[in-house]
Design a protein around this motif. Sequence first.
Motif, PDB file in Angstrom:
ATOM      1  N   THR A  53      30.790 -37.642 -79.591  1.00  0.00           N
ATOM      2  CA  THR A  53      29.454 -37.530 -78.994  1.00  0.00           C
ATOM      3  C   THR A  53      29.495 -36.642 -77.767  1.00  0.00           C
ATOM      4  O   THR A  53      28.668 -35.754 -77.604  1.00  0.00           O
ATOM      5  N   GLY A  54      30.469 -36.910 -76.891  1.00  0.00           N
ATOM      6  CA  GLY A  54      30.544 -36.180 -75.635  1.00  0.00           C
ATOM      7  C   GLY A  54      30.735 -34.695 -75.861  1.00  0.00           C
ATOM      8  O   GLY A  54      30.088 -33.880 -75.218  1.00  0.00           O
ATOM      9  N   LEU A  55      31.613 -34.352 -76.805  1.00  0.00           N
ATOM     10  CA  LEU A  55      31.908 -32.939 -77.017  1.00  0.00           C
ATOM     11  C   LEU A  55      30.668 -32.186 -77.460  1.00  0.00           C
ATOM     12  O   LEU A  55      30.372 -31.123 -76.947  1.00  0.00           O
ATOM     13  N   THR A  56      29.923 -32.755 -78.403  1.00  0.00           N
ATOM     14  CA  THR A  56      28.754 -32.010 -78.872  1.00  0.00           C
ATOM     15  C   THR A  56      27.625 -32.078 -77.857  1.00  0.00           C
ATOM     16  O   THR A  56      27.018 -31.065 -77.549  1.00  0.00           O
ATOM     17  N   ARG A 106      25.359 -48.069 -71.158  1.00  0.00           N
ATOM     18  CA  ARG A 106      26.800 -48.308 -71.180  1.00  0.00           C
ATOM     19  C   ARG A 106      27.579 -47.282 -72.021  1.00  0.00           C
ATOM     20  O   ARG A 106      28.562 -46.723 -71.574  1.00  0.00           O
ATOM     21  N   SER A 107      27.090 -47.011 -73.239  1.00  0.00           N
ATOM     22  CA  SER A 107      27.886 -46.144 -74.111  1.00  0.00           C
ATOM     23  C   SER A 107      27.975 -44.723 -73.547  1.00  0.00           C
ATOM     24  O   SER A 107      29.034 -44.097 -73.585  1.00  0.00           O
ATOM     25  N   GLY A 131      45.874 -39.225 -76.811  1.00  0.00           N
ATOM     26  CA  GLY A 131      46.159 -39.947 -78.049  1.00  0.00           C
ATOM     27  C   GLY A 131      45.492 -41.311 -78.070  1.00  0.00           C
ATOM     28  O   GLY A 131      44.836 -41.681 -79.044  1.00  0.00           O
ATOM     29  N   VAL A 132      45.622 -42.037 -76.975  1.00  0.00           N
ATOM     30  CA  VAL A 132      45.027 -43.374 -76.899  1.00  0.00           C
ATOM     31  C   VAL A 132      43.509 -43.281 -77.050  1.00  0.00           C
ATOM     32  O   VAL A 132      42.897 -44.005 -77.838  1.00  0.00           O
ATOM     33  N   LEU A 133      42.916 -42.344 -76.302  1.00  0.00           N
ATOM     34  CA  LEU A 133      41.465 -42.233 -76.336  1.00  0.00           C
ATOM     35  C   LEU A 133      40.969 -41.776 -77.699  1.00  0.00           C
ATOM     36  O   LEU A 133      39.900 -42.176 -78.145  1.00  0.00           O
ATOM     37  N   LEU A 134      41.771 -40.951 -78.357  1.00  0.00           N
ATOM     38  CA  LEU A 134      41.368 -40.474 -79.680  1.00  0.00           C
ATOM     39  C   LEU A 134      41.282 -41.646 -80.650  1.00  0.00           C
ATOM     40  O   LEU A 134      40.436 -41.686 -81.534  1.00  0.00           O
ATOM     41  N   VAL A 135      42.164 -42.629 -80.480  1.00  0.00           N
ATOM     42  CA  VAL A 135      42.158 -43.790 -81.361  1.00  0.00           C
ATOM     43  C   VAL A 135      41.086 -44.794 -80.922  1.00  0.00           C
ATOM     44  O   VAL A 135      40.286 -45.266 -81.720  1.00  0.00           O
ATOM     45  N   VAL A 136      41.053 -45.078 -79.614  1.00  0.00           N
ATOM     46  CA  VAL A 136      40.188 -46.145 -79.106  1.00  0.00           C
ATOM     47  C   VAL A 136      38.740 -45.682 -78.948  1.00  0.00           C
ATOM     48  O   VAL A 136      37.805 -46.417 -79.255  1.00  0.00           O
ATOM     49  N   ALA A 137      38.568 -44.458 -78.448  1.00  0.00           N
ATOM     50  CA  ALA A 137      37.223 -44.017 -78.071  1.00  0.00           C
ATOM     51  C   ALA A 137      36.738 -42.834 -78.894  1.00  0.00           C
ATOM     52  O   ALA A 137      35.945 -42.038 -78.438  1.00  0.00           O
TER      53      ALA A 137
END
Lengths: 331, 277
Positions: B268-271, B193-194, B256-262
């Motif tokens: 993780t995804g970026l690296t 899931r994650s 902005g929303v994703l930066l706060v929520v996720a």
Amino acid sequence: MARVGTELHEAPGDLARSRGHGAAREVRHLTAWRRHQLAGWLFLTPAIAYILFAFVLPIIYNVMMSFEQTSPATIGSLTAPFAGLANYRFILGDPTSRAAIVHTFEFTAGSLFGQFVIGFALALLFTLRFPGRTIGRSLIIVPWLLPLIVTGVIFKFLFQVEGGAVNQLLMNVGLVHHAIDWLDDPHLALWTILIANIWLGVPFFTLLLYSALQDVPLEVKEAALMDGAGPWQRLRMVIVPIIMPVIEVTLLLGFVFTVKVFDLVVGLTGGGPANATQLITTWSYNLSFQQFSFGEGAALNNVLLVLALICAPLYLLLSRGSLRSSAGTGS
Amino acid sequence: MNRLQRSPALRLLCTLAALAALVVVLFPVYAVIVGSFESTQTLFSGTFYWLPHLPTLANYRTVIQAQSGNVLTSLIVGLGTAVLALVVAVPAAYALSKYRLRVTVVLVSSLLVCQIVPSIVLATSLFIVFHWVHLVNSYPGLIIADGTYAVPFSILVLRAFFFSLPNEVMQAARVDGASEWQTFRRIVVPLARSAVVTVAVFAFLNGWGDFIFALTVLSGSGIEPITLGIYTYLGNYSTDWGAVMASAAFAMVPAGVLLVVAQRYIATGLTAGSVKG
């Protein structure tokens, strides 16, 4: 023929042993193996279909188009008359195409240099302990998440001659006395898109180099400290060699990202003034979609593709760990 | 950690340096927000105001009227890209990590190469090919094109995740009589899931923020995402900066929303996506 992997519910040894236990058992193994293979292929089918349609077909078609005499009338059909090397001859002779290739090299080299130096400095900064480092680290990636065209447009706003924040700051501080024409001076515009692109790429370098620096074992750093190495020596002789693989991958990906840059430049300058910021990508767009010379655009695309794919073998070599198994890099 | 770290003065210096970097990094975002509330007169006065000067909601009124449809379009494209990426990538990543197939090395290598291919190369050909198969000016066409960012990335990130999943989990399901598909659907996907969320977040951002494919395969009629909407405000001679800033503010909302929520998923995804390649 049945080379059963460890992922299957029975190991190869079991299969060999079971050979003696009669044909029925073996048939069951073969069926299981076939089922395993079939399921694997079925799971891959959407991805293979997608890669063929969205990558392989366009790349092949792009090569075909670069040898064709296209015109607005041929857009509706899949083929156009054969043109030999005419499109490539055009690209070599066209001053704007040649300038675009030169600009792409300058832009890429400048971006990588700026992004690496600033990104590495920030990565080192964030390995130190100070109040606010966590929040700082999470906010530094903001530029990376914004739509690229938005970034281009924002910088266009900030770099305006009059009413632009950059000029206003420089004049208020007293660094310059006259407003600088960042976007409309042909000698300056390439620098302007370079600055914007460095701003855009620094977080990528910071994040990757930071995560590599985190993986340097503490004992190594302490040992170097015990040996009396100064900060600069520790960095150059100990830390940089350890994180070299990550530096290589980061520079390589940075190169690949930078030769692709399109949105940012379209938003900022649209390739102007007088084609001074025309890159291969923007000029190829112009040839294909504004002059409807898809053949010439495709020929220029292939120059870009070759440039980008030069990195492919190196990239595959550097990520060979991930080809076979989960090469851990931590994060 | 070492001598340097104990000195409060140096810590303060570090904080100040990081703060300076953040000001530079975040200033453009700040400028958009301030600019979006400025009146047209202020924006054309030839002076940049560091703080809102005569704030107004006029730009937002203009943009909500003109761009609401485009925001919806971008949402559809973003969600469509996320769905496409998941449908294609989750099973593929599973097969490429947990099945021993001859094609694995070839396919993973080609995915790495796919990430290198510049979008303009694909856009030029896809435009003509889409003409032929009637996908120009359509949501499916744009989503397929936008998937070229998200699909290779998603497969590689998910594959790295699946390697960390113990094989015993799947073996247990098979022993219990689950088919390959049931094992995948009931056991593997819920456990992933994650990683699936990470990939979906990035695919959404790719679809939402895409400009080059919208500019090329939509060829200017009918469907218009917000990125294209912003671009059309950039006139040759005069730009309606108020409208540009307000629509840019809208375009920044998902990030902005994703930066706060996720936040966790993003880091993780970026690296993972970049180094594990």
